[in-house]
Design a protein around this motif. Structure first.
Motif, short mmCIF file in Angstrom:
data_model
loop_
_atom_site.label_atom_id
_atom_site.label_comp_id
_atom_site.label_asym_id
_atom_site.label_seq_id
_atom_site.Cartn_x
_atom_site.Cartn_y
_atom_site.Cartn_z
N SER A 94 38.76 -2.89 55.42
CA SER A 94 38.42 -3.00 56.83
C SER A 94 37.05 -2.40 57.13
CB SER A 94 39.48 -2.28 57.68
OG SER A 94 39.51 -0.89 57.36
N SER A 95 36.24 -2.17 56.11
CA SER A 95 34.93 -1.53 56.30
C SER A 95 33.81 -2.51 55.96
CB SER A 95 34.82 -0.27 55.42
OG SER A 95 34.98 -0.61 54.05
N LEU A 96 32.64 -2.23 56.52
CA LEU A 96 31.46 -3.06 56.30
C LEU A 96 30.35 -2.18 55.73
CD1 LEU A 96 30.19 -5.86 56.60
CD2 LEU A 96 29.48 -5.21 58.91
N TRP A 97 29.70 -2.68 54.66
CA TRP A 97 28.67 -1.93 53.96
C TRP A 97 27.36 -2.69 53.96
CZ3 TRP A 97 29.88 2.83 51.53
CH2 TRP A 97 31.24 3.16 51.52
N ARG A 98 26.26 -1.95 53.77
CA ARG A 98 24.92 -2.55 53.76
C ARG A 98 24.05 -1.87 52.71
NH1 ARG A 98 21.70 -0.49 58.54
NH2 ARG A 98 21.28 1.16 57.02
N THR A 99 23.23 -2.66 52.04
CA THR A 99 22.22 -2.12 51.14
C THR A 99 20.91 -2.84 51.40
OG1 THR A 99 21.59 -1.72 48.84
CG2 THR A 99 22.86 -3.69 49.28
N ILE A 100 19.80 -2.08 51.33
CA ILE A 100 18.47 -2.67 51.52
C ILE A 100 17.59 -2.45 50.29
CG2 ILE A 100 18.54 -2.44 54.03
CD1 ILE A 100 16.84 0.08 53.76
N ASP A 101 18.16 -1.88 49.23
CA ASP A 101 17.38 -1.60 48.02
C ASP A 101 17.99 -2.27 46.80
OD1 ASP A 101 19.65 -0.07 47.71
OD2 ASP A 101 18.62 1.86 47.98
N GLY A 102 18.62 -3.42 47.00
CA GLY A 102 19.16 -4.16 45.87
C GLY A 102 20.40 -3.56 45.26
N GLY A 103 21.14 -2.73 45.99
CA GLY A 103 22.38 -2.17 45.50
C GLY A 103 22.26 -0.77 44.93
N ILE A 104 21.05 -0.17 44.96
CA ILE A 104 20.91 1.20 44.46
C ILE A 104 21.73 2.17 45.31
CG2 ILE A 104 19.27 3.05 44.03
CD1 ILE A 104 17.16 0.95 43.44
N SER A 105 21.70 1.97 46.62
CA SER A 105 22.49 2.80 47.53
C SER A 105 23.11 1.91 48.59
CB SER A 105 21.60 3.87 48.19
OG SER A 105 20.57 3.27 48.95
N TRP A 106 24.31 2.29 49.03
CA TRP A 106 25.05 1.53 50.03
C TRP A 106 25.36 2.44 51.22
CZ3 TRP A 106 26.63 -3.66 49.78
CH2 TRP A 106 26.34 -4.31 48.58
N THR A 107 25.29 1.87 52.42
CA THR A 107 25.56 2.61 53.65
C THR A 107 26.69 1.92 54.39
OG1 THR A 107 23.23 3.23 53.83
CG2 THR A 107 24.58 3.46 55.81
N ARG A 108 27.65 2.71 54.81
CA ARG A 108 28.75 2.16 55.59
C ARG A 108 28.35 2.09 57.06
NH1 ARG A 108 35.06 4.25 55.44
NH2 ARG A 108 35.87 2.68 56.87
N ILE A 109 28.58 0.93 57.71
CA ILE A 109 28.02 0.69 59.04
C ILE A 109 29.08 0.28 60.06
CG2 ILE A 109 25.73 0.09 58.18
CD1 ILE A 109 26.48 -2.84 58.41
N ASP A 110 30.34 0.61 59.85
CA ASP A 110 31.39 0.19 60.78
C ASP A 110 31.84 1.32 61.68
OD1 ASP A 110 34.03 1.39 59.34
OD2 ASP A 110 32.65 0.61 57.85
N GLY A 111 30.98 2.29 61.94
CA GLY A 111 31.40 3.42 62.76
C GLY A 111 31.41 3.16 64.25
N GLY A 112 30.83 2.04 64.71
CA GLY A 112 30.75 1.78 66.14
C GLY A 112 31.80 0.86 66.68
N TRP A 113 32.89 0.64 65.96
CA TRP A 113 33.93 -0.27 66.41
C TRP A 113 35.22 0.50 66.73
CZ3 TRP A 113 33.69 -3.35 61.22
CH2 TRP A 113 32.38 -3.78 61.00
#
Length: 469
Positions: A69-88
């Motif tokens: 039930s979580s959504l993740w994002r990476t902007i460096d090709g998968g080196i680091s991932w950030t979870r971005i579902d905190g506003g729901w």
């Protein structure tokens, strides 16, 4: 002597038996490795990734992935991932009420998320790749799918059951559209054409299209009744792909007329992705865990790869920035595999025939000069002829009308949705847990999922500021 020969023969048989027993075990690591050759893991290993989307924005490649039930994002090709579902909003045990999410095509910073309760749904929007979220706007009914217009990310559509809704201001207000046919909506998509054609695949086995924003609908011709599994319009604005349990279907006139082809390898298709530059290049995931590709619009297929390590591939995405890679969401994380996309074929434009332009000649402007006319001859004798002036003719140039563009008609305001904001609240007493580790082993999958469900992500790091144009 006989005893020595018998003992040597027995020893040889024993060695052969041991080798026969050990050879499969020795070959096992190589067999596993052969299934991973060509694949590269990007992250979330040990998580079941059910959807992945790769989009570009201001030169930045954004990769989004849904795990649980979580959504993740990476902007460096998968080196680091950030979870971005905190506003729901979340349920009583801390899970987000995520139903479906989409990133705007070619404008990956814009995200829409559809959240649902048993009796209603709400849409949340982010303009910075999920770092912050605007308050959700409630819909009067439960929705199950979401589509964004490739031409304008403020134009977004939702559907649930036999009801369809449209917003032209980024989800702040919603209007109900007409409903096509008698079936319930399964999938919704928006085309890349100038009219931003709206497509709806329904449970009655039909594909409907609307070229006026949902005011009226037309049923696609040439399609048998089928159970639809994937819908994908191509970026040329004319080619549309549709898959079902009985076949693979393609339209080259924006969805009006359809043609059927055999399923790749006779296997049902569970995911579909179309190249952003060549409309005839399409990739699919089949039910037997194979990724196949076609360079002729689905008429023939070639096997590209199996799931990494034999895992099941659940989602597929192709980037518009790098066409040489396909991204897969699997039951073992996010993986990437190289491909060789076909080169676009340039269509020669007709050479205009040169036409001779007549040379303009300078015409002297006539002046009001006294000129004797023949009327003087008819005067009576003794009278002088009266000079008359020849009038100057002035040519007034005609004004060429400026072409005007007729905007697409807006849907009639049948129902206006309330602007009531939804609080993205947390259940009382919930304790935030850190995000699960990215390098978790496959054996820790269940532990990873159990820890992930009730966790609340920390505030994500903002995306880099777009470069000035």
């Amino acid at each position: 002597m006989w005893y020595a020969i018998t003992r040597a023969s027995f020893s040889r048989q024993l060695v052969m038996g041991i080798l026969v027993f050990l050879l499969p075990l020795l070959a096992w690591p190589w067999a596993v490795r052969s299934q991973v050759v060509g694949w590269q893991v990007l992250g979330l290993r040990g998580s079941q990734v059910t959807r992945v989307q790769v989009e570009g924005s201001e030169g930045l490649a954004l990769i989004y992935a849904e795990a649980g039930s979580s959504l993740w994002r990476t902007i460096d090709g998968g080196i680091s991932w950030t979870r971005i579902d905190g506003g729901w909003p979340r349920d009583g045990i801390g899970r987000s009420r995520l139903t479906v999410w989409r990133a705007a095509p070619a404008q990956g910073r814009v995200l829409y998320v559809l959240t649902s309760w048993p009796e209603r749904s709400a849409v949340y929007r982010s303009m910075d790749g999920g770092s912050t979220w605007e308050p959700g706007i409630a819909l009067p009914s439960v929705a199950g799918d979401l589509a964004i217009s490739p031409g304008n990310p403020d134009h977004v559509y939702t559907t649930g059951g036999r009801r369809y809704w449209a917003s032209r201001d980024g989800g702040m207000t919603w209007r109900e559209l007409t409903s096509p046919g008698q079936g319930e909506a399964l999938m919704l998509a928006v085309g890349w054409d100038k009219a931003h054609t709206l497509y709806a695949a329904t449970t009655e086995g039909a594909l409907w299209l609307s070229e006026n924003g949902g005011l009226s609908w037309t049923r696609g011709q040439g399609l048998p009744e089928d159970t639809w599994s994937a819908l994908a319009p191509a970026s040329d604005g004319q080619t549309v792909y549709l898959t079902g349990a009985r076949g693979f279907y393609r339209s080259r006139d924006g969805g009006h007329r359809w043609y059927s082809f055999p399923l790749p390898g006779g296997q049902p298709v569970i995911a579909l992705a179309v190249d952003r530059l060549v409309a005839q290049a399409v990739y699919a995931v089949t039910a037997n865990r194979r990724i196949v590709g076609s360079s002729d619009g689905g008429e023939t297929w070639q096997s590209l790869a199996r799931g990494p390590g034999g895992s099941e591939v659940l989602a597929l995405s192709v980037s518009g920035l790098d066409r040489t890679r396909i991204y897969a969401g699997t039951e073992a994380g996010v993986w990437v595999h190289p491909v060789v996309p076909p080169s676009p074929v340039s269509t020669p434009s007709p050479t205009p025939t040169p036409t001779r332009t007549p040379k303009s000649t300078a015409t002297p402007t006539p002046t009001a000069t006294a000129t004797s006319t023949l009327t003087g001859i008819l005067d009576r004798p003794g009278q002088a002829s009266t000079p008359t002036s020849t009038p100057t003719v002035t040519v007034t140039p005609s004004t060429t009308p400026t072409p005007t563009f007729t905007p697409m008609p807006s849907p009639s305001p049948a129902v206006q949705v309330s602007k009531e904001s939804l609080a993205a609240g947390e259940p009382e007493g919930s304790t935030p847990l850190p995000p699960p580790p990215l390098n978790a082993d496959a054996g820790d999958t269940e532990k990873h999922r159990r820890e992930e469900v009730p966790s609340t992500p920390p505030p994500p790091t903002p995306l880099p500021t777009p470069r000035p144009r």
